[in-house]
Design a protein around this motif. Sequence first.
Motif, PDB file in Angstrom:
ATOM      1  N   ALA A  97      10.533  -3.555   3.313  1.00 21.75           N
ATOM      2  CA  ALA A  97       9.471  -3.528   2.022  1.00 21.75           C
ATOM      3  C   ALA A  97       8.701  -4.679   1.963  1.00 21.75           C
ATOM      4  O   ALA A  97       7.373  -4.500   1.701  1.00 21.75           O
ATOM      5  CB  ALA A  97      10.263  -3.270   0.758  1.00 21.75           C
ATOM      6  N   GLY A  98       9.191  -5.893   2.045  1.00 19.67           N
ATOM      7  CA  GLY A  98       8.333  -6.858   2.053  1.00 19.67           C
ATOM      8  C   GLY A  98       7.307  -7.016   3.334  1.00 19.67           C
ATOM      9  O   GLY A  98       6.223  -7.236   3.061  1.00 19.67           O
ATOM     10  N   CYS A  99       7.713  -6.717   4.430  1.00 22.96           N
ATOM     11  CA  CYS A  99       6.824  -6.660   5.646  1.00 22.96           C
ATOM     12  C   CYS A  99       5.783  -5.567   5.441  1.00 22.96           C
ATOM     13  O   CYS A  99       4.663  -5.807   5.772  1.00 22.96           O
ATOM     14  CB  CYS A  99       7.665  -6.391   7.098  1.00 22.96           C
ATOM     15  SG  CYS A  99       8.841  -7.818   7.455  1.00 22.96           S
ATOM     16  N   ILE A 100       6.313  -4.553   4.926  1.00 20.31           N
ATOM     17  CA  ILE A 100       5.098  -3.501   4.662  1.00 20.31           C
ATOM     18  C   ILE A 100       4.098  -3.806   3.598  1.00 20.31           C
ATOM     19  O   ILE A 100       3.013  -3.713   3.920  1.00 20.31           O
ATOM     20  CB  ILE A 100       5.943  -2.228   4.432  1.00 20.31           C
ATOM     21  CG1 ILE A 100       6.784  -1.443   5.622  1.00 20.31           C
ATOM     22  CG2 ILE A 100       4.850  -1.129   3.970  1.00 20.31           C
ATOM     23  CD1 ILE A 100       7.411  -0.377   5.273  1.00 20.31           C
ATOM     24  N   THR A 101       4.407  -4.341   2.768  1.00 23.54           N
ATOM     25  CA  THR A 101       3.794  -4.659   1.423  1.00 23.54           C
ATOM     26  C   THR A 101       2.774  -5.877   2.046  1.00 23.54           C
ATOM     27  O   THR A 101       1.423  -5.749   1.965  1.00 23.54           O
ATOM     28  CB  THR A 101       4.417  -5.278   0.373  1.00 23.54           C
ATOM     29  OG1 THR A 101       5.268  -4.425  -0.001  1.00 23.54           O
ATOM     30  CG2 THR A 101       3.590  -5.840  -0.831  1.00 23.54           C
ATOM     31  N   MET A 258      -3.796   0.234  -4.294  1.00 25.87           N
ATOM     32  CA  MET A 258      -2.708   0.188  -4.911  1.00 25.87           C
ATOM     33  C   MET A 258      -2.139   1.741  -5.085  1.00 25.87           C
ATOM     34  O   MET A 258      -1.015   1.969  -4.918  1.00 25.87           O
ATOM     35  CB  MET A 258      -2.554  -0.613  -6.326  1.00 25.87           C
ATOM     36  CG  MET A 258      -2.893  -2.025  -5.848  1.00 25.87           C
ATOM     37  SD  MET A 258      -1.887  -3.085  -4.983  1.00 25.87           S
ATOM     38  CE  MET A 258      -2.680  -4.397  -4.543  1.00 25.87           C
ATOM     39  N   GLY A 259      -3.178   2.539  -5.679  1.00 28.42           N
ATOM     40  CA  GLY A 259      -2.784   4.027  -6.145  1.00 28.42           C
ATOM     41  C   GLY A 259      -2.448   4.744  -4.550  1.00 28.42           C
ATOM     42  O   GLY A 259      -1.312   5.427  -4.709  1.00 28.42           O
ATOM     43  N   PRO A 285       5.878  -3.020  -5.167  1.00 24.56           N
ATOM     44  CA  PRO A 285       5.070  -3.708  -5.646  1.00 24.56           C
ATOM     45  C   PRO A 285       3.474  -3.290  -5.896  1.00 24.56           C
ATOM     46  O   PRO A 285       2.972  -4.010  -6.836  1.00 24.56           O
ATOM     47  CB  PRO A 285       4.888  -4.736  -4.150  1.00 24.56           C
ATOM     48  CG  PRO A 285       6.125  -4.306  -3.595  1.00 24.56           C
ATOM     49  CD  PRO A 285       6.633  -3.112  -3.890  1.00 24.56           C
ATOM     50  N   ALA A 286       3.178  -2.194  -5.231  1.00 27.15           N
ATOM     51  CA  ALA A 286       1.790  -1.794  -5.767  1.00 27.15           C
ATOM     52  C   ALA A 286       2.014  -0.976  -6.986  1.00 27.15           C
ATOM     53  O   ALA A 286       1.075  -1.107  -7.835  1.00 27.15           O
ATOM     54  CB  ALA A 286       1.379  -0.440  -4.781  1.00 27.15           C
TER      55      ALA A 286
END
Length: 471
Positions: A97-101, A258-259, A285-286
């Motif tokens: 999730a951190g890498c994707i964000t 973000m949406g 995060p988004a």
Amino acid sequence: MLATGDWLTPTLNGLPFFHKPPLFYWTSGAALALTGHTAFAARAGSLVGAVLGAYALYLFTLRWCGEEKAGRTVPVLLAQPLFFLGAQFANLDTLVAGCITATILCLAHTALCFESNQDYRRSLLLAYLLAALGVLAKGLIGFVLPAMVIFLWLLVRRRWRSLWALISLPGLLLFLLVAAPWFVLMQQRFDGFLHYFFIVQHFQRFASGGFNNVEPFWFYPVALAVCSLPCLFWTKKAFSRSYWRAADGVLPDVRLLMGLTVICIVLFFSLPQSKLIGYIIPAVPALAWLMADLAFEIIQSERARWWWSVSVLASALIGLAVVGALVVKQSYSAKPLSLVLQQQIKPQEPVYMLKEYVYDLPFYARLKQPVKIVEDWQNARQSHRDNWRTELLDAAAFNPVLAKATLLPMESVGISLCQDGGAWLIGRSEMPKDFPFLAQAEQVTASHGQVLWHINAQQAEALGCAKAGSQ
């Protein structure tokens, strides 16, 4: 990896384990090597993912929306129970999730720099590097999800030139240099690895039912909404067209990013029948950014600002309460039993697990050798559903010799015990019904329905190999 010195091949009970790539294991293994054998170090991969995601969100918001928005967004993210709990759990979901964000935000930053005639090449290379780390964290979704989000974002904004600017030959080469070597080496070591990893663990898992928990299509939207309370109550303006359009500068573009990130990730993971709550963490995060932004769009008074602070605090307290409850009531953990085993086991004594693989026992007991797992292996693979049996049987195909020595059929456990000259056995309290010789074993300790037995050399010899084998 620490025990064998082989940092390339992830293993489960000594058997090659290829459900996921190795970045989480490398990260946590390095932390264990540096800081010692602690549960905190074992969670290092999740902690790194959480920090990466939060810091990327802060830097992106600071650059394009200002210090005030950045300062109010990150606390909202850190207070979200799903994100907070994911960072405490030794699991791959928060790392990917951190890498994707970070990849999505780095690509968006690159596009916005390109559109404003600023230098963007270094950030573009960083985006490709982050995508490669995402692939090493959990496979194809490390670059598929960021590519999908950014493509739709640029498509909706009709920024075709920005799309072409994000395609980089040096970036692609960097991506391959970082992500590809591990896959090539594993295929060289283990024939059939690429088919298993990509076809079975990616495409079949996505397209087929039966893996993990089968849930309806609406599971993730509802789960994400529930896990975002009470901050989600402040987002009613998201259904107003004016929110997405009436703003100056790049703010509408960031809101749209973000949406779309939330929508794309939720829809992507809602398509398969099998669903686990951790898969949806890349959307958090988004969503946290939107909740913070939407809240301050409607806050008109000090009283409203106070209630918003209470909402964020309540979210944080929910996460802390869950962690506290898990610390107090550890019925899910074999740690108490494992610590007794660690204190009493002798170097050459083997450990048997009876009709259950206890994942955390080798960690807490600090076992150096694979355990022997006793089960009706002939009938163990009854479906494609993920469980410890399926994982071990899949791993066994890559090392049949070790599998034969560690995955024991029920009828051979007595003979094996006689040959070992004593052992430790772990199983549920009802196991004596299936293994009568346990009635003669010493029950050392019990915890949460699990029992630790010990059979010494004299007891093992008294069983009689032929008699034990017939049992």
